[in-house]
Design a protein around this motif. Structure first.
Motif, mmCIF file in Angstrom:
data_model
loop_
_atom_site.group_PDB
_atom_site.id
_atom_site.type_symbol
_atom_site.label_atom_id
_atom_site.label_comp_id
_atom_site.label_asym_id
_atom_site.label_seq_id
_atom_site.Cartn_x
_atom_site.Cartn_y
_atom_site.Cartn_z
ATOM 1 N N VAL A 149 0.805 -1.226 0.000
ATOM 2 C CA VAL A 149 0.000 0.000 0.000
ATOM 3 C C VAL A 149 0.839 1.277 0.000
ATOM 4 N N TYR A 150 2.152 1.147 0.056
ATOM 5 C CA TYR A 150 3.026 2.318 0.103
ATOM 6 C C TYR A 150 3.821 2.458 -1.186
ATOM 7 N N GLN A 151 4.001 3.709 -1.613
ATOM 8 C CA GLN A 151 4.838 3.977 -2.778
ATOM 9 C C GLN A 151 6.311 3.948 -2.393
ATOM 10 N N THR A 152 6.635 4.613 -1.300
ATOM 11 C CA THR A 152 8.015 4.731 -0.846
ATOM 12 C C THR A 152 8.077 4.393 0.635
ATOM 13 N N LEU A 153 9.128 3.701 1.027
ATOM 14 C CA LEU A 153 9.347 3.393 2.436
ATOM 15 C C LEU A 153 10.654 4.049 2.867
ATOM 16 N N ILE A 154 10.592 4.829 3.935
ATOM 17 C CA ILE A 154 11.746 5.581 4.421
ATOM 18 C C ILE A 154 12.075 5.094 5.824
ATOM 19 N N CYS A 155 13.270 4.539 5.983
ATOM 20 C CA CYS A 155 13.694 4.042 7.290
ATOM 21 C C CYS A 155 14.467 5.153 7.996
ATOM 22 N N SER A 156 13.760 5.878 8.851
ATOM 23 C CA SER A 156 14.353 7.018 9.542
ATOM 24 C C SER A 156 13.442 7.438 10.686
ATOM 25 N N TYR A 157 14.030 8.135 11.634
ATOM 26 C CA TYR A 157 13.222 8.799 12.655
ATOM 27 C C TYR A 157 12.691 10.100 12.074
ATOM 28 N N PHE A 158 11.591 10.577 12.591
ATOM 29 C CA PHE A 158 11.060 11.887 12.233
ATOM 30 C C PHE A 158 11.607 12.853 13.276
ATOM 31 N N ASP A 159 12.660 13.547 12.902
ATOM 32 C CA ASP A 159 13.318 14.437 13.844
ATOM 33 C C ASP A 159 13.882 15.647 13.111
ATOM 34 N N GLU A 160 14.901 16.246 13.678
ATOM 35 C CA GLU A 160 15.452 17.468 13.096
ATOM 36 C C GLU A 160 16.222 17.233 11.796
ATOM 37 N N LYS A 161 16.530 15.997 11.480
ATOM 38 C CA LYS A 161 17.231 15.703 10.232
ATOM 39 C C LYS A 161 16.290 15.893 9.051
ATOM 40 N N LYS A 162 16.825 16.432 7.995
ATOM 41 C CA LYS A 162 16.026 16.667 6.797
ATOM 42 C C LYS A 162 15.771 15.343 6.072
ATOM 43 N N LEU A 163 14.522 15.119 5.740
ATOM 44 C CA LEU A 163 14.153 13.931 4.979
ATOM 45 C C LEU A 163 14.276 14.226 3.494
ATOM 46 N N ASP A 164 14.495 13.212 2.717
ATOM 47 C CA ASP A 164 14.618 13.367 1.271
ATOM 48 C C ASP A 164 13.226 13.371 0.633
#
Length: 125
Positions: free
Chosen positions: A103-118
């Motif tokens: 059901v997902y197009q993209t899977l991102i393995c990361s925390y949601f924090d101050e780091k910039k996501l792509d």
């Protein structure tokens, strides 16, 4: 009883991010079973709320499912007609389970924090 124990452990982890991620990676094998046996209704409630915000053309709404886990919310969003859904979770084990649900197009393995996501500006609603 084991489900209650795992839920208590998950809520009690106050250690490092690595320890939390390891816990969820190991729990990913039983997570769906545990949550379903406990009557977990949060994902359907969340998807219903999002669907209420977008009553029209849901195919063009792009959603980032933060703390996606094994994909319960993504499954519910798909039932409402959302097709552009990405998953973000720090546990690769959880994301592997989510990926299998398709059901997902993209899977991102990361925390949601101050780091910039792509993620491109404006990519998600």
């Amino acid at each position: 009883m084991e489900t209650d124990k795992r839920l208590s452990q998950a809520h009690a982890i106050a250690e490092t991010r690595d320890r939390k991620t390891q816990f969820y990676d190991s729990w990913s094998k039983l997570f769906d079973q545990d949550m379903l046996s406990d009557g977990y209704s949060g994902p359907s409630m969340a998807a219903d709320a999002v669907a209420g915000l977008y009553p029209g053309d849901r195919e063009n709404v792009h959603i980032l499912d933060i703390a996606a886990g094994t994909g319960f919310v993504g499954e519910q969003l798909a039932k409402h007609g959302f097709v552009k859904v990405d998953a973000l979770d720090p546990s690769q084990g959880m994301l592997d389970k989510a990926k299998a649900k398709g059901v997902y197009q993209t899977l991102i393995c990361s925390y949601f924090d101050e780091k910039k996501l792509d993620i491109a500006p404006g990519q998600c609603n």
